[in-house]
Design a protein around this motif. Sequence first.
Motif, PDB file in Angstrom:
ATOM      1  N   SER A 174       6.169   2.513  -5.726  1.00  0.00           N
ATOM      2  CA  SER A 174       5.490   1.033  -6.244  1.00  0.00           C
ATOM      3  C   SER A 174       3.813   1.647  -6.697  1.00  0.00           C
ATOM      4  O   SER A 174       3.775   0.991  -7.452  1.00  0.00           O
ATOM      5  CB  SER A 174       5.304  -0.271  -4.480  1.00  0.00           C
ATOM      6  OG  SER A 174       6.738  -0.097  -4.284  1.00  0.00           O
ATOM      7  N   GLY A 224       9.133   4.436   4.699  1.00  0.00           N
ATOM      8  CA  GLY A 224       8.437   3.282   3.300  1.00  0.00           C
ATOM      9  C   GLY A 224       7.007   3.414   2.819  1.00  0.00           C
ATOM     10  O   GLY A 224       7.149   3.151   1.755  1.00  0.00           O
ATOM     11  N   TYR A 225       6.652   4.604   3.607  1.00  0.00           N
ATOM     12  CA  TYR A 225       5.016   4.970   3.336  1.00  0.00           C
ATOM     13  C   TYR A 225       5.195   6.060   2.545  1.00  0.00           C
ATOM     14  O   TYR A 225       4.291   6.169   0.682  1.00  0.00           O
ATOM     15  CB  TYR A 225       4.477   5.187   4.693  1.00  0.00           C
ATOM     16  CG  TYR A 225       3.222   6.150   4.172  1.00  0.00           C
ATOM     17  CD1 TYR A 225       2.420   4.878   3.569  1.00  0.00           C
ATOM     18  CD2 TYR A 225       3.263   7.077   4.122  1.00  0.00           C
ATOM     19  CE1 TYR A 225       0.608   5.530   3.835  1.00  0.00           C
ATOM     20  CE2 TYR A 225       1.437   7.719   4.119  1.00  0.00           C
ATOM     21  CZ  TYR A 225       0.320   6.733   3.750  1.00  0.00           C
ATOM     22  OH  TYR A 225      -0.401   7.155   3.471  1.00  0.00           O
ATOM     23  N   ILE A 267      11.522   0.315  -8.522  1.00  0.00           N
ATOM     24  CA  ILE A 267      10.334   0.429  -8.026  1.00  0.00           C
ATOM     25  C   ILE A 267      10.423   1.780  -8.376  1.00  0.00           C
ATOM     26  O   ILE A 267       9.071   2.513  -8.004  1.00  0.00           O
ATOM     27  CB  ILE A 267      10.233   0.413  -5.701  1.00  0.00           C
ATOM     28  CG1 ILE A 267      11.515   0.934  -5.800  1.00  0.00           C
ATOM     29  CG2 ILE A 267      10.152  -1.198  -6.236  1.00  0.00           C
ATOM     30  CD1 ILE A 267      11.457   1.082  -4.361  1.00  0.00           C
ATOM     31  N   MET A 277       0.574  -4.928   0.071  1.00  0.00           N
ATOM     32  CA  MET A 277       1.889  -4.325  -0.605  1.00  0.00           C
ATOM     33  C   MET A 277       2.714  -2.890   0.328  1.00  0.00           C
ATOM     34  O   MET A 277       3.923  -2.764   0.653  1.00  0.00           O
ATOM     35  CB  MET A 277       2.355  -3.801  -1.890  1.00  0.00           C
ATOM     36  CG  MET A 277       3.105  -3.027  -2.599  1.00  0.00           C
ATOM     37  SD  MET A 277       3.096  -2.435  -4.368  1.00  0.00           S
ATOM     38  CE  MET A 277       1.772  -1.078  -3.761  1.00  0.00           C
ATOM     39  N   THR A 293       3.764  -4.622   3.695  1.00  0.00           N
ATOM     40  CA  THR A 293       4.824  -5.229   3.319  1.00  0.00           C
ATOM     41  C   THR A 293       6.647  -3.709   3.326  1.00  0.00           C
ATOM     42  O   THR A 293       7.312  -4.089   3.937  1.00  0.00           O
ATOM     43  CB  THR A 293       5.710  -5.650   2.237  1.00  0.00           C
ATOM     44  OG1 THR A 293       4.076  -6.794   2.547  1.00  0.00           O
ATOM     45  CG2 THR A 293       7.026  -6.081   2.117  1.00  0.00           C
ATOM     46  N   SER A 294       5.864  -2.312   3.084  1.00  0.00           N
ATOM     47  CA  SER A 294       6.846  -1.802   2.352  1.00  0.00           C
ATOM     48  C   SER A 294       7.394  -0.971   3.931  1.00  0.00           C
ATOM     49  O   SER A 294       8.696  -0.320   4.069  1.00  0.00           O
ATOM     50  CB  SER A 294       6.461  -0.569   1.280  1.00  0.00           C
ATOM     51  OG  SER A 294       6.309  -1.499   0.069  1.00  0.00           O
ATOM     52  N   ILE A 343       8.481   4.291  -1.000  1.00  0.00           N
ATOM     53  CA  ILE A 343       8.623   3.704  -1.247  1.00  0.00           C
ATOM     54  C   ILE A 343       7.304   3.434  -2.004  1.00  0.00           C
ATOM     55  O   ILE A 343       7.007   2.304  -3.214  1.00  0.00           O
ATOM     56  CB  ILE A 343       9.480   2.356  -0.503  1.00  0.00           C
ATOM     57  CG1 ILE A 343      10.826   2.239  -0.265  1.00  0.00           C
ATOM     58  CG2 ILE A 343       9.265   0.928  -0.917  1.00  0.00           C
ATOM     59  CD1 ILE A 343      11.736   2.278  -0.809  1.00  0.00           C
ATOM     60  N   THR A 344       6.382   3.283  -0.976  1.00  0.00           N
ATOM     61  CA  THR A 344       4.760   2.703  -1.189  1.00  0.00           C
ATOM     62  C   THR A 344       4.438   3.907  -2.410  1.00  0.00           C
ATOM     63  O   THR A 344       4.253   2.695  -3.750  1.00  0.00           O
ATOM     64  CB  THR A 344       3.637   2.664   0.109  1.00  0.00           C
ATOM     65  OG1 THR A 344       4.181   2.332   1.088  1.00  0.00           O
ATOM     66  CG2 THR A 344       2.837   2.786  -0.538  1.00  0.00           C
ATOM     67  N   CYS A 349      10.598  -1.363   6.083  1.00  0.00           N
ATOM     68  CA  CYS A 349      12.113  -0.066   6.067  1.00  0.00           C
ATOM     69  C   CYS A 349      12.425   0.068   7.107  1.00  0.00           C
ATOM     70  O   CYS A 349      12.729   0.773   7.412  1.00  0.00           O
ATOM     71  CB  CYS A 349      10.911   0.678   5.148  1.00  0.00           C
ATOM     72  SG  CYS A 349      10.944   0.968   2.991  1.00  0.00           S
TER      73      CYS A 349
END
Length: 271
Positions: free
Chosen positions: A159, A151-152, A234, A184, A187-188, A155-156, A192
């Motif tokens: 985004s 996620g970090y 994303i 954001m 949450t990401s 995704i982050t 995840c």
Amino acid sequence: MAQKKIGEMSFLDHLEELRWLLIRSAIAILILALASYFFIDYIYSDVLFGPKNPEFITYQFFCDISNYFGFQNSGICNAEMPFIIQNTEMGGQVSFMIWTCITVGFIMGFPIILWEIWKFISPALYDKEKKHAVLFIFVSSVLFFVGVLFGYFIITPLSVYFFGSFSASPEIVNEFNLESYTGMIKTSVLACGLIFELPILIYFLTKLGLVTPIILRKYRKYTLIIVLILSAIITPPDIISQIIVAIPIMILYEISIIMSAVVLKNQLKNA
């Protein structure tokens, strides 16, 4: 006092056990949150605001991958972050610091929370299943931390890159609220981390008879479509980035199918 067996516990006894589970978990999170305060400068500059830096490792990685596959004009190679982050509330920065520490405390304390959950559900398990406590904590924790890292680092930044560089009109300047930006990221990362717990969730749902491998295989194609759509939203507009994001999630889904099949097979064998 010896713990009551699950069959001997009343509804109020279960609520009392759950209450103490929540209390012990909250205490662990708060202690780790207080400890994280001593590293707050590093958390701010290198972690939270790291994805705002065009030199962030993820952008360099995707640029190298794009160049390798012949996408030399990929926008991510010239990543720009034409936006600023501002605080618009009187106590905004205080709230930001507190919730940042609590989030770090939750992430670092996740194995402790898992241990408390295991103690809560273990009376309902067979003796041979109780022996797998260490394995359950280890596998669940590894999946969660891998999800947090995914996620970090994936995704982050993608985004941040997309929303930070997107402009509907040259007349509009991106000035993001501090709470919006950090929200954001949190949450990401947390989403995840929890999504990567899918195999563990499927394991218990299968044992309860709520999920079967047949159901998971039936909805596989719909899951793939949803994952690809989310990846397209994303990620930068190239197929390589979308595939990199989608592959780990689909691997998790396939692992969940295998997990469900193994659980169902063992149940039928012991029936």
